[in-house]
Design an enzyme around this catalytic site. Structure first.
Site, mmCIF file in Angstrom:
data_model
loop_
_atom_site.group_PDB
_atom_site.id
_atom_site.type_symbol
_atom_site.label_atom_id
_atom_site.label_comp_id
_atom_site.label_asym_id
_atom_site.label_seq_id
_atom_site.Cartn_x
_atom_site.Cartn_y
_atom_site.Cartn_z
ATOM 1 N N ASP A 34 8.688 64.373 87.897
ATOM 2 C CA ASP A 34 8.199 62.852 87.720
ATOM 3 C C ASP A 34 7.292 62.889 86.515
ATOM 4 O O ASP A 34 6.585 62.006 86.476
ATOM 5 C CB ASP A 34 7.120 62.833 89.529
ATOM 6 C CG ASP A 34 5.810 64.395 89.447
ATOM 7 O OD1 ASP A 34 5.987 65.442 88.028
ATOM 8 O OD2 ASP A 34 5.535 63.870 89.859
ATOM 9 N N HIS A 53 4.538 60.873 88.684
ATOM 10 C CA HIS A 53 3.421 61.914 88.954
ATOM 11 C C HIS A 53 2.000 60.625 89.552
ATOM 12 O O HIS A 53 1.834 60.914 90.429
ATOM 13 C CB HIS A 53 2.709 62.313 88.199
ATOM 14 C CG HIS A 53 2.538 63.758 87.961
ATOM 15 N ND1 HIS A 53 3.212 64.350 89.561
ATOM 16 C CD2 HIS A 53 0.854 64.029 88.329
ATOM 17 C CE1 HIS A 53 1.830 65.480 89.830
ATOM 18 N NE2 HIS A 53 0.735 65.263 89.536
ATOM 19 N N SER A 87 -0.922 66.790 93.827
ATOM 20 C CA SER A 87 -0.857 67.676 92.363
ATOM 21 C C SER A 87 -1.697 68.889 92.484
ATOM 22 O O SER A 87 -1.100 69.207 93.386
ATOM 23 C CB SER A 87 -1.554 66.628 90.514
ATOM 24 O OG SER A 87 -0.974 67.520 89.875
#
Length: 270
Positions: free
Chosen positions: A214, A236, A68
């Site tokens: 995601d 995610h 991320s």
């Protein structure tokens, strides 16, 4: 964003992944940066830890893996200190920005009440996460963190740190830059496991996006260097084996993806 190494020394952000890699002989260091801050501030915190790791381990270089917002942090370190880095791998990272960040930023007047409320609660969350993960004292700036993930700021960041960034949207970037190898992968599902309490939230944020995603990062935005895949059946949080490894029944095991990548790096002599 909102990351940690482990909560109360028990629950890992990269859930069960470091131990799995270590079982196969990898030397793993889990770093920790301010939960909410600009990429440059987070990157500088990471750089200091990289220098410490090299001093302790005696190694000449590190292989950096970031998830991320962490993917932008590792790009920053590779850009400002390329002599310390053998490879950069990003997992579900918004190199082209995150549409959710743009929506939130556009909805908050600069210096306004909404921004102040967001800043207070997000910064407080960052302080709590820092406290229970053993990194109390890190500076939090959630507004700067949000702005870092907007499309406009992503373009500016990539102009300053261009290594591995695709020239064309949804393309692949240069695989090797200044001797550093660049890789990326991501998922394209928001809802993956009915027993995962995080799925409903990602199912909601998924609605903001025009492209497959995601839950927080679009497929094409995640591209950097050599794209291993951008369509794993992972959301995610699944990408780092959260929550508690509750992932898609017919999707990949995240631990296997990291283990395969460690072998990939080893086979490249890294």
């Amino acid at each position: 964003m909102a990351g940690f190494d482990s909560l109360f020394g028990i629950y890992q952000y990269f859930y069960a992944i470091p131990a799995d890699l270590e079982d196969d002989g990898a030397e793993v260091y889990v770093t920790q940066v301010p939960q909410f801050n600009a990429t440059e501030a987070r990157g500088e915190a990471l750089l200091a830890q990289v220098e410490e790791i090299l001093a302790v381990s005696g190694a000449e270089k590190v292989n950096l893996i970031g998830h991320s917002h962490g993917g932008l942090d590792v790009r920053y370190v590779a850009s400002v200190a390329p002599e310390l880095v053998a490879s950069v791998t990003t997992v579900g990272s918004p190199h082209g920005g995150a549409e959710l960040a743009d929506m939130l930023r556009d909805g908050l007047s600069e210096g306004g009440f909404g921004e102040a409320v967001l800043s207070f609660f997000a910064d407080s969350l960052g302080d709590v996460l820092a406290l229970i993960s053993g990194s109390w004292g890190t500076e939090q700036d959630s507004v700067a963190a949000l702005e870092a993930l907007t499309y406009e700021n992503s373009v500016e960041f990539s102009a300053a740190h261009p290594a591995g960034v695709p020239e064309d949207w949804c393309g692949q970037g240069d695989f090797v830059v200044d001797g550093i190898r660049y890789y990326s992968w991501s998922g394209d599902r928001a809802l993956t496991n009915a027993f995962d309490v995080s799925d409903p939230l990602l199912g909601l944020t998924n609605l903001v996006y025009d492209e497959d995603n995601d839950g927080l990062v679009g497929e094409c935005s995640s591209h950097l260097g050599k794209v291993i895949r951008d369509d794993y059946r992972l959301n995610h949080l699944d990408e780092v084996n959260q929550a508690f490894g509750l992932v898609h029944l017919f999707g990949p095991n995240p631990k296997s993806l990291f283990r395969a990548h460690a072998n990939r790096l080893k086979n490249e002599g890294l």
